[in-house]
Structures are given as C-alpha cells and as structure tokens.
Design a protein around this motif. Structure first.
Motif, mmCIF file in Angstrom:
data_model
loop_
_atom_site.group_PDB
_atom_site.id
_atom_site.type_symbol
_atom_site.label_atom_id
_atom_site.label_comp_id
_atom_site.label_asym_id
_atom_site.label_seq_id
_atom_site.Cartn_x
_atom_site.Cartn_y
_atom_site.Cartn_z
ATOM 1 N N SER A 109 -82.837 1.977 4.923
ATOM 2 C CA SER A 109 -81.610 2.744 4.709
ATOM 3 C C SER A 109 -81.497 3.156 3.257
ATOM 4 O O SER A 109 -82.096 2.546 2.366
ATOM 5 N N VAL A 110 -80.725 4.221 3.031
ATOM 6 C CA VAL A 110 -80.418 4.707 1.692
ATOM 7 C C VAL A 110 -78.918 4.957 1.647
ATOM 8 O O VAL A 110 -78.397 5.750 2.437
ATOM 9 N N GLU A 111 -78.225 4.280 0.723
ATOM 10 C CA GLU A 111 -76.777 4.417 0.636
ATOM 11 C C GLU A 111 -76.351 4.842 -0.762
ATOM 12 O O GLU A 111 -76.534 4.094 -1.731
ATOM 13 N N ARG A 120 -82.581 -0.156 1.159
ATOM 14 C CA ARG A 120 -82.914 -1.367 1.906
ATOM 15 C C ARG A 120 -84.317 -1.205 2.481
ATOM 16 O O ARG A 120 -84.639 -0.170 3.061
ATOM 17 N N PHE A 121 -85.157 -2.235 2.276
ATOM 18 C CA PHE A 121 -86.540 -2.179 2.740
ATOM 19 C C PHE A 121 -86.873 -3.383 3.609
ATOM 20 O O PHE A 121 -86.456 -4.511 3.314
ATOM 21 N N GLY A 122 -87.632 -3.140 4.660
ATOM 22 C CA GLY A 122 -88.145 -4.215 5.486
ATOM 23 C C GLY A 122 -89.571 -4.532 5.076
ATOM 24 O O GLY A 122 -90.283 -3.669 4.555
ATOM 25 N N PHE A 123 -89.989 -5.793 5.305
ATOM 26 C CA PHE A 123 -91.353 -6.184 4.961
ATOM 27 C C PHE A 123 -91.817 -7.281 5.911
ATOM 28 O O PHE A 123 -91.023 -7.870 6.652
ATOM 29 N N ARG A 169 -86.754 9.183 -4.856
ATOM 30 C CA ARG A 169 -85.706 10.093 -4.372
ATOM 31 C C ARG A 169 -86.109 10.826 -3.096
ATOM 32 O O ARG A 169 -85.263 11.368 -2.387
ATOM 33 N N HIS A 170 -87.414 10.836 -2.799
ATOM 34 C CA HIS A 170 -87.882 11.513 -1.586
ATOM 35 C C HIS A 170 -87.892 10.600 -0.360
ATOM 36 O O HIS A 170 -88.113 11.069 0.759
#
Length: 202
Positions: A109-111, A120-123, A169-170
């Motif tokens: 997600s990007v907020e 937010r990143f999953g790993f 940013r992309h």
C-alpha cells in the motif's frame, strides 16, 4: 560497499538477454565518471561496469542475480536508483549496504500523509529475525528506517526529497522491490543459530 543514499537515477536505455544473463545499458550523468570494473548499486544490486561510452554504460546481471532480485523486470525507459561505492573518508549518512540483495518484497500500500508518504511492504517471513523496529533496511538501494513491523510486513515513511529523487515514487501496490537486510542483524542471527546447534564434542 554502499550506504543506501541514492546519488541519482539512471534510465534503462537497453536490456538484452544473453544466455542466462541480462546486459543492461544505463543512461546516466554518472557515466562519464565511471571506469570499467567499478561497482555500482542498481536498485540496491551491486553490478560491475563493463563498458562506458559518453553518457551511457553497460553492466551485466547474471542468472543468480536475476533469480533473487527484480533486475530482470527492468525495461527500456524505466528509472533505476544508482549509487557508487562508498568512500571511507566521508560520512556514512545511511547504513552499511553490501549490494547483495536477500530477496524481493512486494509493495502492499501507499498512503499520502500530508507532505510525506507511508509505504507498506510484505516480505518472506523467514527474514523476520533480521528486521527490528526503527532499524535499517535497504529497499531498491535506498537506506530506510522501518516501523510497524509484523512477521511478514513493515512500513517506511518517505520524505518529499526521497520521493522526488528516487524511483520509489513510481511504486504501486503489487510491485516487487529488492530487499537487503542489515548485515549486523545477519551476523547476530547466524551466531544465535550456531549456538543453538547441539555440540558434536563429548
């Protein structure tokens, strides 16, 4: 060895498969300052310069690198984060980064946060012992501080300068990112793992 402080972005001018490898041509203002055999971090991946011509240089990612990183997904026109090897007579503004990516994570997600952004990143949960609250991580070559850690996810806050001067940013939800966990955490985890093994001596 790197610091995770991005110097500039380059543009992929060409990406040519060759056997199990991928040869990349990068257009960058750094090209004129590079020499053959120098190491450059590309989205956090340490690759060796193989040729330089005007404002472009080439480098090769081998099969092992392509399997563990998102380098193989690069296409002409895409931006890539670049950092030259650190110089030990200056300040280290990020943290010690090897350029040896441990694996990829996924943007969840990007907020927007009224002037900044929270990503937010999953790993892979197998890496959970290597990440701590307010610790460092290298994400696509960027040294960042993590927070809100779970067993398979973490968040980072991105200031406007980082947002504008890197390819973060992309990123959109679902995009893969290169992750290198803190080398100090790896050594600690290895030591604990070794101590936990039963002794073979009597």
């Amino acid at each position: 060895m790197f610091t995770g402080i991005i110097e500039t972005m380059g543009i992929v001018a060409d990406a040519r498969p060759g056997g199990g490898n991928l040869e990349l041509t990068i257009q960058s203002p750094l090209a004129s300052e590079l020499k053959i055999d120098q190491s450059v971090s590309h989205n956090g991946v340490c690759l060796t310069v193989t040729s330089v011509e005007a404002d472009r240089y080439t480098t090769v990612a081998v099969a092992e690198t392509l399997q563990k990183t998102n380098i193989g997904a690069l296409r002409p026109g895409q931006a890539v984060n670049l950092e030259r090897a650190m110089v030990f007579n200056s300040r280290i503004d990020g943290h010690i980064v090897q350029g040896h990516v441990d694996g990829t994570g996924v943007c969840r997600s990007v907020e927007p946060q009224d002037g900044s952004w929270v990503f937010r990143f999953g790993f892979d949960p197998s890496f959970a012992p290597l990440i701590v609250e307010k610790g460092s991580i290298c994400l696509n070559g960027i040294s960042l501080t993590v927070f809100d850690i779970a067993d398979d996810a973490f968040s980072v806050a991105i200031i406007p300068y980082t947002f504008e001067h890197t390819n973060i940013r992309h990123l959109q939800p679902g995009d893969p990112v290169n992750l290198e966990f803190d080398i100090l955490g790896k050594y600690v985890a290895r030591q604990l793992q070794t101590q936990a093994k039963p002794s073979l001596t009597t």
